[in-house]
Design a protein around this motif. Structure first.
Motif, PDB file in Angstrom:
ATOM      1  N   LEU B 359       0.782  -1.262   0.059  1.00 60.26           N
ATOM      2  CA  LEU B 359       0.011   0.115  -0.051  1.00 60.26           C
ATOM      3  C   LEU B 359       0.844   1.395  -0.090  1.00 60.26           C
ATOM      4  O   LEU B 359       0.434   2.342  -0.748  1.00 60.26           O
ATOM      5  N   ALA B 360       1.951   1.123   0.755  1.00 58.47           N
ATOM      6  CA  ALA B 360       2.713   2.429   0.790  1.00 58.47           C
ATOM      7  C   ALA B 360       3.893   2.550  -0.380  1.00 58.47           C
ATOM      8  O   ALA B 360       3.864   3.779  -0.785  1.00 58.47           O
ATOM      9  N   GLN B 361       3.902   1.589  -1.098  1.00 58.26           N
ATOM     10  CA  GLN B 361       5.057   1.718  -2.098  1.00 58.26           C
ATOM     11  C   GLN B 361       4.407   1.848  -3.515  1.00 58.26           C
ATOM     12  O   GLN B 361       5.063   2.187  -4.358  1.00 58.26           O
ATOM     13  N   VAL B 362       3.275   1.230  -3.766  1.00 58.72           N
ATOM     14  CA  VAL B 362       2.793   1.429  -5.094  1.00 58.72           C
ATOM     15  C   VAL B 362       2.467   2.756  -5.390  1.00 58.72           C
ATOM     16  O   VAL B 362       1.462   3.270  -4.536  1.00 58.72           O
ATOM     17  N   ASP B 363       2.718   3.385  -6.494  1.00 61.77           N
ATOM     18  CA  ASP B 363       2.503   4.675  -6.676  1.00 61.77           C
ATOM     19  C   ASP B 363       1.295   4.841  -7.708  1.00 61.77           C
ATOM     20  O   ASP B 363       1.400   5.112  -8.938  1.00 61.77           O
ATOM     21  N   SER B 364      -0.048   4.502  -7.200  1.00 65.29           N
ATOM     22  CA  SER B 364      -1.132   4.417  -8.165  1.00 65.29           C
ATOM     23  C   SER B 364      -2.130   5.409  -7.599  1.00 65.29           C
ATOM     24  O   SER B 364      -1.908   5.502  -6.294  1.00 65.29           O
ATOM     25  N   ALA B 365      -3.130   5.833  -8.068  1.00 62.86           N
ATOM     26  CA  ALA B 365      -4.031   6.551  -7.544  1.00 62.86           C
ATOM     27  C   ALA B 365      -5.121   5.657  -6.592  1.00 62.86           C
ATOM     28  O   ALA B 365      -5.259   6.152  -5.761  1.00 62.86           O
ATOM     29  N   ILE B 366      -5.147   4.178  -6.903  1.00 66.43           N
ATOM     30  CA  ILE B 366      -5.912   3.584  -5.978  1.00 66.43           C
ATOM     31  C   ILE B 366      -4.883   2.359  -5.793  1.00 66.43           C
ATOM     32  O   ILE B 366      -4.666   1.610  -6.597  1.00 66.43           O
ATOM     33  N   VAL B 367      -4.922   1.968  -4.340  1.00 61.55           N
ATOM     34  CA  VAL B 367      -4.224   0.583  -4.067  1.00 61.55           C
ATOM     35  C   VAL B 367      -4.873   0.010  -3.119  1.00 61.55           C
ATOM     36  O   VAL B 367      -5.551   0.551  -1.991  1.00 61.55           O
ATOM     37  N   LEU B 368      -5.374  -1.231  -3.685  1.00 59.72           N
ATOM     38  CA  LEU B 368      -6.153  -2.251  -2.752  1.00 59.72           C
ATOM     39  C   LEU B 368      -5.738  -3.216  -2.006  1.00 59.72           C
ATOM     40  O   LEU B 368      -4.674  -3.994  -2.527  1.00 59.72           O
ATOM     41  N   TRP B 369      -6.078  -3.695  -0.995  1.00 61.07           N
ATOM     42  CA  TRP B 369      -5.871  -4.820  -0.323  1.00 61.07           C
ATOM     43  C   TRP B 369      -6.954  -5.865  -0.056  1.00 61.07           C
ATOM     44  O   TRP B 369      -7.909  -5.399   0.567  1.00 61.07           O
ATOM     45  N   ASN B 370      -6.774  -6.873  -0.692  1.00 61.06           N
ATOM     46  CA  ASN B 370      -7.946  -7.977  -0.672  1.00 61.06           C
ATOM     47  C   ASN B 370      -9.174  -7.421  -1.145  1.00 61.06           C
ATOM     48  O   ASN B 370     -10.193  -7.562  -0.478  1.00 61.06           O
ATOM     49  N   ALA B 371      -9.195  -6.834  -2.300  1.00 59.45           N
ATOM     50  CA  ALA B 371     -10.529  -6.439  -2.858  1.00 59.45           C
ATOM     51  C   ALA B 371     -10.109  -6.313  -4.392  1.00 59.45           C
ATOM     52  O   ALA B 371      -8.932  -6.060  -4.941  1.00 59.45           O
ATOM     53  N   SER B 372     -11.292  -6.430  -5.000  1.00 57.17           N
ATOM     54  CA  SER B 372     -10.987  -6.312  -6.392  1.00 57.17           C
ATOM     55  C   SER B 372     -10.887  -5.144  -6.962  1.00 57.17           C
ATOM     56  O   SER B 372     -11.486  -4.343  -6.691  1.00 57.17           O
ATOM     57  N   ARG B 397      -7.076  12.700  -7.624  1.00 55.80           N
ATOM     58  CA  ARG B 397      -6.496  11.428  -8.289  1.00 55.80           C
ATOM     59  C   ARG B 397      -7.591  10.488  -7.918  1.00 55.80           C
ATOM     60  O   ARG B 397      -8.251  10.269  -6.988  1.00 55.80           O
TER      61      ARG B 397
END
Lengths: 420, 420
Positions: B359-372, B397
């Motif tokens: 979650l911290a390192q991916v540089d995207s507008a939306i970063v999800l954990w255990n979800a589609s 963003r």
């Protein structure tokens, strides 16, 4: 970095190094970034003699090249100025850290938690002119907000900037903060500026710091987003219901406290129903200000010069003001809508209803009621320091400091949710 | 508006009318703007027959011009679709109003109160393709957020868009909201798009809605700031510690629920240490998805096709996925850093520490954990509606809705303060 590289290849290389450093920087704790800046401040203090010696070379070349006394003064560093620069860096290290803060959070009916968190923007390009302290100021703000900086200072300060940069990044590295986070464009080739302005995807934001011609060039050529103000054609509107003593105090301060800053008043608008416009104009004239009036202003204050059409769109940055008598609030709003640069405009009035309409309808980054336009400053706004003042409409407006150097991302915390 | 006007003169005229309307709109109360949108929704319902008749002309011309069945379906309006469009407008009228909200407020030691309040951006240009409902959707979001809109729809929907626009602004006007707040560029001359993109100072923000070639043109040519995403090359990383049933459910949903949306997964990254990558790939294949794997994926699932270099940078928008086996979190992060489009990326894992690093390192507008990844949608985020999804770094963003269509200004409330 090779001398034989094209400007755009050079900028691409530096921006790539900056991106890698920014990614490392984003993972450092607040305390690690603070420690890096304290070490950079210490390194600047320790390199004082070296920085002043480098500055002497710039001063000598500047004098030989015929720089004006004002430009030479902006360029000059001495013990006190280096100390102030180091103190400024140390102060940035004490500011509230915006990175990682949660802006808002919601739990959706399906249990998915959505949280917006502040993150650094990435790579910030700073293009600036003669003041070498910008090297340290801008670098400190970028590092504190988790961003890497690509700094391009003016050719007249090239030795000073190199010495400041060298000390600054040595300090960072000592504290374990990647030195690559602050890149300096050493070449004085002006094509390097063009390469920065068109480095979209490599540099995320450009902040120009300098005179109007620099900012105009940046705004005209940039493909990268820009935070800037082109000029500050700021108005003070003295309404019929203004307290007279307050009006004189604010008008004189807004124009004359410092005439060369972007928050200075350039145009005074006086309500035709204001009891004594001549006294207000006289107060300004008494401070040594040249006043240029429209026909109605000259009718009440015959001694002043005549304003021409260009005056209403001129940022004097000097002890000169244009003055117009306007028909109440509507007249002031119409004048401001036509001539303002969306920077800072103020009303002086004891009538709260009129003030609220002015605050709502003036489309400027900063709109003030019963206060001097000279408050347009990040320090005065309690932001601690500013990278600049922005008059655009997107992202950040007015004084831009650490928060303005961040963006956000959405984190979604699920337990296996699918849309199904 | 004259036919003889140049495209840039036409856009300047429309943007000027839009600016004047925006200034009037900014002074309306929340309830007045809501009432305008309710009336617009009612007017759309009342004009249903007229809108469908206009759409029939577009459909006939489209069929004659050889539009694909998919494009004709996007273009088509019927009773249900017009009703849904009107309902959408009525729904926007119920959303929380961001305009006028105080973001923060501070009282300085000198007594000056500084308050940041949300204000509309001003004039928003929307450039879109075949779906005529965007005419109503985008107009509603702009009006609710106090902005004027300049709408430029695709030539294939010109009759439909004209009929929708006519009804919409008639509804607004009935409720006392200026009809000029929603301008429609009637000409199908593509030079009008170019004129919008370069109308800096006249149009404050451009939002393109359409395919990749439209967005790419807008991003390449625009001098006006743009909110957009070029593509959604979205990744799901299934970590070694993922729950297997959850991983299969999320991967299948992320790819196959709807393959044509920007939130669909395009690349599946499987941790080399994940217990049964073959079963995960088989689950995807079983849904009818074509899977293209790297060497390690094909070693565990020999039946799948080979991915080539281009696959990792391809947004299929179809029942196709690329699959790579990666070396743990670091391998996934490196792949995503190289290939992601900064849109939406997800991790499936039961290991919270690993999830937090992702979650911290991916540089995207939306970063999800255990979800589609298919949750990348303003409605799913609880924003009510969205004008688009942005993958740039500045201003807004991810899903952009009413708040993203506002900016702020600083109000300073004094009692005569000067800097002195």
């Amino acid at each position: 970095m090779l001398d034989s590289q094209s400007p755009s290849a050079l900028i691409a290389t530096m921006a790539g190094e900056a991106r890698a450093a920014a990614q490392a920087l984003a993972l450092l704790s607040t305390e690690q970034r603070r420690a890096g800046l304290r070490a950079a401040a210490e390194a600047l203090r320790a390199a004082r003699a070296e920085i002043i010696a480098a500055n002497a070379l710039d001063m000598k070349r500047g004098a030989a090249n015929g720089l004006s006394p004002a430009m030479l003064d902006r360029l000059r560093l001495d013990d006190a100025r280096v100390a102030a620069m180091a103190d400024g860096v140390a102060t940035v290290a004490t500011l509230d850290d915006p990175v990682g803060a949660t802006i808002d959070e919601v739990t959706r009916p399906n249990g998915l938690v959505l949280r917006r968190v502040r993150v650094p923007i990435g790579v910030i390009g700073i293009i600036y002119e003669s003041r070498p302290n910008v090297t340290a100021d801008a670098a400190a703000l970028c590092v504190m907000s988790g961003n890497a900086a690509v700094l391009r200072g003016g050719s007249e300060a090239v030795e000073s900037n190199a010495a400041i940069h060298r000390a600054f990044v040595a300090g960072l590295a000592q504290a374990g903060v990647p030195a690559g986070a602050v890149q300096r464009v050493a070449t004085t080739d002006r094509a390097a500026v063009g390469a920065m302005l068109t480095a979209d995807g490599l540099i995320d934001l450009i902040v120009p710091r300098g005179g109007k011609s620099l900012v105009a060039r940046v705004q005209a050529e940039a493909r990268v987003p820009v935070l800037a103000h082109l000029d500050g054609i700021n108005h003070v509107f003295v309404h019929a219901a203004a307290d007279r003593a307050m009006a004189e105090r604010i008008v004189v301060d807004a124009k004359m406290r410092r005439t060369g800053i972007c928050g200075a008043m350039e145009t005074l608008l006086i309500d035709i129903a204001y009891p004594d416009p001549a006294a207000l104009i006289a107060a300004l004239v008494a401070t040594g200000c040249e006043v240029r009036g429209d026909g109605r202003a000259r009718a009440v204050a015959p001694g002043i010069a005549a304003a021409d059409d260009a005056d209403w769109d001129t940022e004097y940055l000097d002890a000169i003001a244009s003055v117009a008598l306007v028909d109440g609030l509507e007249g002031a709003l119409a004048h401001i809508a036509r001539h303002a640069s969306h920077h800072t405009d103020a009303i002086v009035t004891a009538d709260e209803g009129v003030a609220q309409r002015f605050l709502a309808q003036v489309d400027s980054a900063i709109v003030l009621w019963n206060a001097s336009t000279q408050f347009a400053d990040g320090g005065e706004f309690g932001l601690g320091a500013e990278i600049g003042i922005a008059t655009g409409r997107l992202h950040a407006r007015g004084p831009v400091a650490l928060e303005g150097l961040t963006t956000y991302k959405w984190l979604g915390l699920g337990t296996g949710q699918v849309r199904g």
